[in-house]
Motif scaffolding. Structure first.
Motif, PDB file in Angstrom:
ATOM      1  N   GLU A 233       0.981  -1.148   0.245  1.00 18.45           N
ATOM      2  CA  GLU A 233       0.352   0.172   0.208  1.00 18.45           C
ATOM      3  C   GLU A 233       0.653   1.452   0.086  1.00 18.45           C
ATOM      4  N   ILE A 286      -5.542   3.190  -1.186  1.00 22.40           N
ATOM      5  CA  ILE A 286      -6.866   2.851  -0.752  1.00 22.40           C
ATOM      6  C   ILE A 286      -7.197   4.623  -0.877  1.00 22.40           C
ATOM      7  N   VAL A 306     -10.285   2.521  -4.731  1.00 25.67           N
ATOM      8  CA  VAL A 306      -9.304   1.218  -4.025  1.00 25.67           C
ATOM      9  C   VAL A 306      -8.943   1.468  -5.826  1.00 25.67           C
TER      10      VAL A 306
END
Length: 540
Positions: A233, A286, A306
């Motif tokens: 991420e 996200i 996302v």
């Protein structure tokens, strides 16, 4: 009256009430029920009374908003430990310190009953007795405590004579004085109140509390699934010098320090692809996106998405990932692939998901073949003919048109709100998908799918374009559309093109709205899935 003027008026009213209390006035004497003194824009009578109670607490040396209280147990913990384990009238020697919002209050002589609610809606009864706390304290309780206050109780856990699990208080304190009254909890909140004051909805409506918690569970589930597939991420810029990554009209702003105009992010795509160039082969974000467009049941100007990119994947492998993401979310949030929507109907995310081709399904609906535009030597079905079809069917047309836009508008006319079961709509026109790789075998088409669920688009997936020369051609075509008046067309991002020139591996990519995922799982509108939706302010 301006916002500042009204704030000053209300502040002066607060001070006037406090001054009367300090001068020895009673609560009734301190307020102005008629509203003559401060007019119709002043506090209503109920708020005035609560302001007066706050002032009285301060005058008596009682903190209406104390820094600390000895909360030793949550209401949920007490419920879990004692529910169903005490007989009516049974008492324990177990002492707890709890706090919650007052939802019910009954003052019955020397014994007062209060219902306290935790944030998740779990409730417990409190009992405040004159015999236990004394005459002065219970008089103060009756005088100062209102519905909506946060209240602290310390006492023994018992079951009342009617069997209600209760805390029999030996001491009490207001944890936070509520100056605004609660809405009627036995009535449904109006949609306007839910949208403009969602904090009231969270207090009054279990469904709104569940939405906040289910949204959090959904996001946690997505992160868990990505982690299981070794995705990393990252965070990418929300302020950008060039808007891109989607066909959408951006919001603009200005940065004083650099004296430049900037765009609010419409998508993180171009930066996530830079991560692929840099060697982060599986990456997701996200993110909050902003699109200066219309608002309806499935669109909001500020929303959460996302996006994910997988090196050496394709739109086929990314479709498998998206299916897993959605099914795992349904299972993690609701415990089943079958979910119950707000209208009581069931929807099944399990099993195999359907796939259809955009051009084949459109040709079937029209009863004639629509051929993709494969360039000057093979232009396919003409813009003029597609435009005539759109006019004949009453399909809305854009100011700036091309083959791809008309094909998509015609397809939406026949199918958009009719695909109820999960369906991948595959192989889009090249003109409307400037960041997607051309189809391996069908000229004029790109390897893109949109996933439709319950009649609306939930997610999109690509085989990502990584040829810098073709990408420049596509962005130049977009820039020409922009100069012709297309406000959704992308600009040319030279830094992104330079990054592609360093070499981006073949990849599959996806984007999915978190808000729309909650719509699909619950049957709510987008305003109900966004905790604090943007609404137009009301004037005084």
């Amino acid at each position: 009256m301006s916002t500042v003027e009204r704030a000053i008026l209300l502040l002066n009213q607060d001070k006037a009430i406090a001054q009367r209390i300090n001068d020895g006035a009673t609560l009734d004497e301190a307020i102005d029920p008629s509203g003559k003194e401060f007019g119709p824009l002043g506090h209503p009578e109920q708020v005035q009374m609560r302001v007066a109670k706050r002032a009285l607490m301060l005058a008596q040396g009682i903190a209406p908003y104390p820094v600390h209280l000895d909360v030793t147990d949550s209401i949920e913990q007490v419920r879990a430990q004692y529910d169903g384990k005490l007989e009516a009238g049974q008492e324990t020697d177990d002492v707890v310190g709890i706090a919650g919002r007052v939802l019910f209050l009954r003052n019955a002589g020397g014994l007062c009953f209060v219902q306290l609610a935790a944030g998740d809606g779990t409730t417990i009864q409190g009992m405040v007795s004159k015999r236990e706390i004394g005459a002065d304290s219970i008089k103060q309780f009756k005088q100062l405590v209102d519905l909506g206050d946060h209240l602290y109780l310390r006492g023994r856990v018992i079951a009342s004579k009617t069997g209600e699990l209760s805390v029999f208080a030996t001491e009490w304190a207001i944890a936070a004085k509520a100056l605004q009254p609660l809405p009627a909890l036995h009535k449904d909140l109006g949609d306007d109140t839910r949208t403009r004051k969602p904090y009231l909805g969270m207090i009054a409506d279990q469904r709104m509390r569940d939405m906040v918690r289910n949204r959090s569970k959904a996001v946690a589930s997505l992160r868990h699934t990505f982690a299981n597939h070794d995705f990393i991420e990252v965070e990418t810029p929300m302020l950008q010098t060039v808007h891109g990554g989607a066909a959408a009209r951006p919001f603009t702003t200005h940065m004083n320090a650099f004296d430049i105009d900037l765009f609010m992010r419409i998508a993180p795509e171009l930066f996530l692809k830079r991560c692929l160039v840099g060697g982060i082969d599986r990456v997701f974000e996200i993110n909050r996106d902003f699109r200066n467009e219309g608002a309806d049941a499935t669109h909001a100007p500020e929303f959460t998405m996302v996006e994910a990119y997988q090196a050496y994947g394709t739109y086929d492998t990314i479709a498998d990932l998206v299916k897993e993401l959605i099914q795992k979310t349904a299972m993690d949030v609701f415990g089943s692939y079958k979910v119950t929507l707000l209208d009581g109907t069931e929807y099944d995310f399990g099993g195999e998901w359907k796939s259809i081709s955009m051009y084949e399904s459109l040709s079937e609906a029209l009863g004639e073949e629509i051929i993709p535009n494969a360039g000057p030597d093979a232009p396919g079905t003409s813009v003029e003919y597609l435009g005539a079809l759109a006019d004949r069917l009453g399909v809305e047309r854009d100011g700036v048109e091309n083959h791809g836009k008309l094909v998509e508008h015609l397809w939406e006319h026949f199918y958009e709100d009719k695909l109820d079961e999960p369906t991948f709509v595959r192989d889009f026109p090249v003109e409307t998908s400037p960041l997607v790789k051309s189809h391996r075998s069908i000229p004029g088409v790109v390897e893109k799918w949109d996933l439709y669920v319950r009649g609306f688009e939930l997610a999109t997936g690509y085989s990502e374009l990584n040829d810098p020369v073709v990408q420049r051609e596509r962005l130049v075509a977009q820039a020409k559309d922009a100069m012709a008046g297309d406000e959704e067309a992308m600009d040319i991002d030279e830094d992104f093109l330079e990054a592609l020139g360093v070499g981006m591996p073949p990849a599959g990519g996806m984007g999915m709205g978190i808000d729309r995922l909650l719509i699909a799982l619950t049957g709510a509108t987008i305003r109900e899935t966004i905790t604090f939706p943007l609404v137009k302010p009301l004037q005084f």
